[in-house]
Design a protein around this motif. Structure first.
Motif, PDB file in Angstrom:
ATOM      1  N   ASP A  37       0.858  -1.186   0.000  1.00 29.09           N
ATOM      2  CA  ASP A  37       0.000   0.000   0.000  1.00 29.09           C
ATOM      3  C   ASP A  37       0.896   1.238   0.000  1.00 29.09           C
ATOM      4  OD1 ASP A  37      -1.755   2.068   0.395  1.00 29.09           O
ATOM      5  OD2 ASP A  37      -2.739   1.214   2.157  1.00 29.09           O
ATOM      6  N   SER A  38       1.080   1.830  -1.174  1.00 28.33           N
ATOM      7  CA  SER A  38       1.970   2.986  -1.300  1.00 28.33           C
ATOM      8  C   SER A  38       1.383   4.248  -0.676  1.00 28.33           C
ATOM      9  CB  SER A  38       2.291   3.244  -2.776  1.00 28.33           C
ATOM     10  OG  SER A  38       1.110   3.536  -3.499  1.00 28.33           O
ATOM     11  N   THR A  39       0.070   4.253  -0.399  1.00 24.56           N
ATOM     12  CA  THR A  39      -0.519   5.444   0.225  1.00 24.56           C
ATOM     13  C   THR A  39      -0.031   5.615   1.665  1.00 24.56           C
ATOM     14  OG1 THR A  39      -2.516   4.343   1.079  1.00 24.56           O
ATOM     15  CG2 THR A  39      -2.587   5.172  -1.192  1.00 24.56           C
ATOM     16  N   LEU A  40       0.435   4.537   2.269  1.00 24.45           N
ATOM     17  CA  LEU A  40       0.935   4.635   3.645  1.00 24.45           C
ATOM     18  C   LEU A  40       2.160   5.537   3.710  1.00 24.45           C
ATOM     19  CD1 LEU A  40       0.628   0.886   4.729  1.00 24.45           C
ATOM     20  CD2 LEU A  40      -0.886   2.771   5.388  1.00 24.45           C
ATOM     21  N   ILE A  41       3.154   5.262   2.856  1.00 26.73           N
ATOM     22  CA  ILE A  41       4.370   6.078   2.890  1.00 26.73           C
ATOM     23  C   ILE A  41       4.084   7.479   2.362  1.00 26.73           C
ATOM     24  CG2 ILE A  41       5.243   5.351   0.623  1.00 26.73           C
ATOM     25  CD1 ILE A  41       7.297   6.031   3.828  1.00 26.73           C
ATOM     26  N   ARG A  42       3.166   7.588   1.414  1.00 24.33           N
ATOM     27  CA  ARG A  42       2.782   8.917   0.913  1.00 24.33           C
ATOM     28  C   ARG A  42       2.258   9.781   2.049  1.00 24.33           C
ATOM     29  NH1 ARG A  42      -2.689   8.964  -2.093  1.00 24.33           N
ATOM     30  NH2 ARG A  42      -3.313   8.975   0.117  1.00 24.33           N
ATOM     31  N   ASP A  43       1.401   9.197   2.889  1.00 27.89           N
ATOM     32  CA  ASP A  43       0.796   9.972   3.970  1.00 27.89           C
ATOM     33  C   ASP A  43       1.776  10.222   5.112  1.00 27.89           C
ATOM     34  OD1 ASP A  43      -1.488  10.063   2.483  1.00 27.89           O
ATOM     35  OD2 ASP A  43      -2.547   8.514   3.606  1.00 27.89           O
ATOM     36  N   VAL A  44       2.668   9.272   5.371  1.00 24.73           N
ATOM     37  CA  VAL A  44       3.697   9.496   6.392  1.00 24.73           C
ATOM     38  C   VAL A  44       4.589  10.669   5.984  1.00 24.73           C
ATOM     39  CG1 VAL A  44       5.771   8.530   7.465  1.00 24.73           C
ATOM     40  CG2 VAL A  44       3.708   7.136   7.276  1.00 24.73           C
ATOM     41  N   ALA A 154      13.991  10.953  -6.500  1.00 22.99           N
ATOM     42  CA  ALA A 154      14.606  10.329  -7.675  1.00 22.99           C
ATOM     43  C   ALA A 154      14.191   8.867  -7.779  1.00 22.99           C
ATOM     44  CB  ALA A 154      16.129  10.448  -7.593  1.00 22.99           C
ATOM     45  N   PHE A 155      14.143   8.192  -6.640  1.00 27.44           N
ATOM     46  CA  PHE A 155      13.729   6.781  -6.619  1.00 27.44           C
ATOM     47  C   PHE A 155      12.299   6.628  -7.127  1.00 27.44           C
ATOM     48  CE2 PHE A 155      11.751   3.220  -4.299  1.00 27.44           C
ATOM     49  CZ  PHE A 155      12.589   2.178  -4.680  1.00 27.44           C
ATOM     50  N   LEU A 156      11.428   7.540  -6.712  1.00 30.46           N
ATOM     51  CA  LEU A 156      10.015   7.444  -7.091  1.00 30.46           C
ATOM     52  C   LEU A 156       9.803   7.593  -8.595  1.00 30.46           C
ATOM     53  CD1 LEU A 156       8.135   9.412  -4.277  1.00 30.46           C
ATOM     54  CD2 LEU A 156       8.264   6.938  -4.603  1.00 30.46           C
ATOM     55  N   ILE A 157      10.634   8.404  -9.240  1.00 35.08           N
ATOM     56  CA  ILE A 157      10.461   8.604 -10.687  1.00 35.08           C
ATOM     57  C   ILE A 157      11.339   7.661 -11.502  1.00 35.08           C
ATOM     58  CG2 ILE A 157       9.770  11.010 -10.392  1.00 35.08           C
ATOM     59  CD1 ILE A 157      12.573  11.827 -11.360  1.00 35.08           C
TER      60      ILE A 157
END
Length: 219
Positions: A37-44, A154-157
């Motif tokens: 669930d990538s929304t977890l790290i997005r919200d953190v 950079a990692f995300l893109i």
């Protein structure tokens, strides 16, 4: 003998093949269940910390992991690692923070410990975990931290070259000051093998390999 099941809770699906490969290499003969669930790290990141609301969502995923008939559960993201403490009283199955074996090994190897991270939200929980481990074994330590600004973006893109260069630079800056270096995020693990021979003479620890070694000893 029945094969055991290991459930992994990720904040990025990119870690799924990392742990699949490690389990093969280390001959950890288990069935893997991935919950990402990538929304977890997005919200953190957005909140600057693991809030109560995000914590509850992590606990929901951990409960779902237990419902898969998992024999063991591991949280693979250090930024949400503190949720493991909250989950202990709710779950019946054993649960591991991916960075717990890392903290134990770091405290064992040195008194001056360096922590490198690409997210500020990972630095604090990782450093806190290392301090608690040192207190547990009665060892006095100091912690130096290095934040690789821009590396996570950079990692995300998908710009892994920029990400890896930032991490390598941080490792080389920190190495003269400490006895051992901890890479605080599982996504950083491959960078250690990219360092030129002799560039760093101290141990560099990453969580995925140490965590799988630990699991191999208990599963």
């Amino acid at each position: 003998m029945n094969r055991k099941t290991l459930a992994l809770v990720h904040t990025s699906s990119s870690l799924e093949p990392v742990f699949e490969q490690l389990c093969k290499e280390k001959k950890l003969d288990v069935d893997l269940v991935h919950i990402a669930d990538s929304t977890l790290i997005r919200d953190v990141i957005a909140d600057g910390e693991l809030t109560a609301d995000t914590l509850e969502r992590v606990l929901h995923h951990l409960t779902a992991a237990e419902d898969t008939i998992a024999d063991y559960i591991m949280v693979t993201c250090s930024s949400i690692g503190p949720a493991v403490d909250a989950a202990q009283s709710r779950l019946h199955k054993p649960i591991l923070r991916v960075d717990q074996p890392l903290a134990e090994e770091a405290v064992k190897l040195g008194a001056k410990i360096g922590v490198v991270a690409t997210l500020v939200t990972t630095l604090t929980p990782t450093a806190d975990l290392i301090r608690r481990q040192a207190e547990k074994v009665g060892k006095e330590i100091s912690i130096e931290t290095e934040l690789c600004s821009g590396a996570f973006d950079a990692f995300l893109i998908g710009d892994l070259e920029k990400h890896d260069l930032a991490v390598k630079d941080a490792i080389e800056r920190l190495a003269p000051k400490v006895d051992v270096i901890v890479l605080a995020q599982a996504s950083m693990a491959r960078v250690a093998s990219q360092l030129e021979a002799g560039a760093v003479s101290i141990p560099i620890l990453s969580s995925p390999s140490l965590a799988v070694d630990y699991l191999a000893s208990v599963l």
